[in-house]
Write an enzyme that holds these catalytic residues in place. Structure first.
Site, PDB file in Angstrom:
ATOM      1  N   LYS A 196     -29.043  44.827  53.627  1.00 34.46           N
ATOM      2  CA  LYS A 196     -29.738  44.751  52.355  1.00 34.46           C
ATOM      3  C   LYS A 196     -30.108  43.288  52.119  1.00 34.46           C
ATOM      4  CE  LYS A 196     -30.341  44.417  47.773  1.00 34.46           C
ATOM      5  NZ  LYS A 196     -30.790  43.150  47.166  1.00 34.46           N
ATOM      6  N   GLU A 238     -18.854  34.983  51.743  1.00 35.88           N
ATOM      7  CA  GLU A 238     -19.195  33.551  51.750  1.00 35.88           C
ATOM      8  C   GLU A 238     -19.933  33.288  50.450  1.00 35.88           C
ATOM      9  OE1 GLU A 238     -21.125  30.472  51.546  1.00 35.88           O
ATOM     10  OE2 GLU A 238     -22.325  31.022  53.310  1.00 35.88           O
ATOM     11  N   CYS A 281     -25.324  26.510  49.369  1.00 38.75           N
ATOM     12  CA  CYS A 281     -23.962  26.610  48.843  1.00 38.75           C
ATOM     13  C   CYS A 281     -23.072  25.482  49.351  1.00 38.75           C
ATOM     14  CB  CYS A 281     -23.361  27.969  49.201  1.00 38.75           C
ATOM     15  SG  CYS A 281     -23.529  28.411  50.935  1.00 38.75           S
ATOM     16  N   GLU A 286     -22.074  25.823  39.829  1.00 39.13           N
ATOM     17  CA  GLU A 286     -23.061  25.679  40.899  1.00 39.13           C
ATOM     18  C   GLU A 286     -24.465  25.767  40.314  1.00 39.13           C
ATOM     19  OE1 GLU A 286     -23.337  27.155  45.464  1.00 39.13           O
ATOM     20  OE2 GLU A 286     -23.135  28.733  43.950  1.00 39.13           O
TER      21      GLU A 286
END
Length: 499
Positions: free
Chosen positions: A186, A260, A294, A393
């Site tokens: 996906k 992750e 990230c 973040e």
């Protein structure tokens, strides 16, 4: 049954509409709805993809389940040859895929060409050889032989993000295939053009059903995929919030996960650092992929003795960054991947000043490029670790500077975060480098060069940056399960029930 999709391509070879890839066929969604893929640098519609739903997931998982027995029994040579051929084809058309990545994501073509594609190709090359390396072990006993087999899991659900789609696809597909698993992938509904085009070219290589691709919104397909009773594993890269839902979904059938997730990495510059080299790395960490990484070293810890010199050079470097058309090889900073992402970054720029941070450079949208999602590279000073810009973040070209003097105090602050994905250290003192690297609570530490990615080095996080490791052979442990077989060598009865 497959439904006829719209035909026709544009100057980049992009079709006007793409279907789901299920059982080796391109089919339309059960919903009958589509999603526009946008060029974030211009706002133009590139193509349409399918808006999938649970019925599409059911078809895809059924195809993957049907293909699994034969694929699991395939030889290492067969799997290796397919992975090698994938790498060959990617190399042959790397500029094509890099262009599609840039068109849909907004990253500079120089990055797509020289970072994304080589890294993606490298994953298929790395795991091509792993097919032969997957073996069990034997153990000898006086009366028996123990055999430990490593077997594939079955149907694997893989959910990838929009920031580096080709690389994320490669680092998940390659080990899954090498291990003998089948996949339902996906991709992100906002950025997946390069990935879908990849399967257009690779479809003839793969037995039908070995890999299936279902596009659509996470709410419509994610839960249906991860909770499906025939899915045996999920691999996810994305946000912590979505990961929490993934873990809940996976608990339905008690299936393993590799996650992750985000990062708020500490990029530490000591008093004895090579300042010019460290400035270059800090610049790259700020602008690479528009900060939509990230691993980005978004908390820059500068020793107070070199801070003024560093910031002066850092400001000059960032203000010299060329921002513009992502397809221009001269461009060094592109457009945020979507309007939603740009709005999120802008909200943090506004928040930073409210929290008391000072703008060294940037701090706003680039008004000269108003047609696209362009944000100027930004550095905030006068930041403390309690500010939201230092804890959350941002996922944009934004770096927060934190001054330090005492190493022990600084390390406590560096580790005072919910994340633990990466980190960087700049020092000429090898003992200090090792000492600090061991103290950093993070899965990867780069010393004297940030983003120094190397083949077969495990990558993954501590704390809320996730669990499991990818990009190395270690991930094969997550795509296989072990079976112990004990062969008795002692003849006759044991006599354990004799009187």
């Amino acid at each position: 049954m497959a439904t006829q999709l719209k035909s026709g391509t544009n100057e980049y070879g992009i079709k006007s509409e793409y279907g789901h890839f299920i059982g080796g066929e391109w089919i339309s969604s059960d919903s009958g709805k589509t999603i526009d893929l946008i060029n974030p640098a211009t706002g133009a519609v590139l193509t349409k993809i399918q808006a999938g739903n649970a019925k599409d997931i059911q078809r895809a998982v059924a195809a993957a389940k049907a293909a699994f027995p034969k694929w699991a029994d395939s030889s290492a040579a067969e799997r290796q040859e397919i992975l090698i051929e994938v790498a060959r084809r990617l190399k042959a058309r790397h500029q094509h895929y890099a262009t599609l990545e840039t068109l849909n994501n907004g990253k500079p073509i120089r990055e797509s060409m020289h970072f994304d594609m080589p890294q993606a190709i490298g994953q298929f090359e790395l795991f091509a050889g792993a097919a032969y390396g997957l073996h069990g072990q034997t153990m000898d006993y006086p009366d028996a032989v123990g055999i430990v087999h490593r077997e594939p899991l079955g149907v694997c659900a893989q959910i990838i993000p929009w920031n580096v789609p080709m690389l994320m696809m490669a680092c998940k597909i390659a080990p899954a295939l090498a291990s003998g698993n089948t996949v339902v992938l996906k991709p992100a509904e906002t950025v997946c053009l390069s990935v879908i085009e990849f399967f257009v070219e690779m479809a003839d290589l793969l037995p039908p059903g070995v890999i299936n691709v279902v596009t659509g919104y996470g709410a419509d397909v994610g839960e249906a995929l991860v909770t499906h009773e025939d899915v045996r594993k999920v691999a996810f890269t994305g946000s912590v919030g979505t990961a929490r839902r993934i873990m809940q979904y996976a608990s339905t059938n008690i299936i393993p996960q590799t996650l992750e997730l985000g990062g708020k990495s500490a990029h530490i510059v000591c008093a004895d650092a090579d300042i010019d080299a460290a400035v270059e790395s800090a610049t790259m960490s700020t602008v690479l992929n528009k900060g939509e990484v990230c691993l980005a070293g978004s908390r820059l810890f500068l020793h107070e003795s070199i801070q003024d010199e560093f910031l002066a050079k850092f400001k000059v470097a960032l203000e010299g960054i060329r921002q513009g058309d992502p397809l221009d090889f001269a461009t060094q900073l592109g457009a945020q991947a979507s309007q939603m992402q740009m709005d999120k970054v802008i909200s943090y720029l506004e928040l930073a000043t409210e929290e008391g941070a000072n703008v060294l450079t940037g701090g706003s949208r680039n008004d000269k490029l108003a047609d696209g999602n362009f944000i100027r590279p930004t550095v905030f000073t006068n930041v403390n670790n309690s500010m939201r810009i230092a804890r959350e973040e941002i996922f944009g070209p934004v770096t927060s500077v934190i001054s330090w003097k005492d190493e022990d105090d600084m390390m406590k602050v560096a580790n005072d975060t919910n994340y633990g994905l990466a980190g960087g250290i700049w020092t000429r003192d090898i003992a200090r480098a090792h000492r600090m690297a061991r103290k950093l609570e993070t899965g990867t530490v780069w010393i004297n060069r940030y983003y120094n990615l190397k083949a077969n080095m495990p990558l993954g996080g501590y704390k809320q940056s996730g669990f499991g490791r990818e990009f190395s052979h270690e991930v094969l442990n997550h795509y296989t399960q072990t079976k112990s077989v004990v062969v008795n060598l002692q003849e006759g009865r044991t006599g354990m029930f004799d009187q």
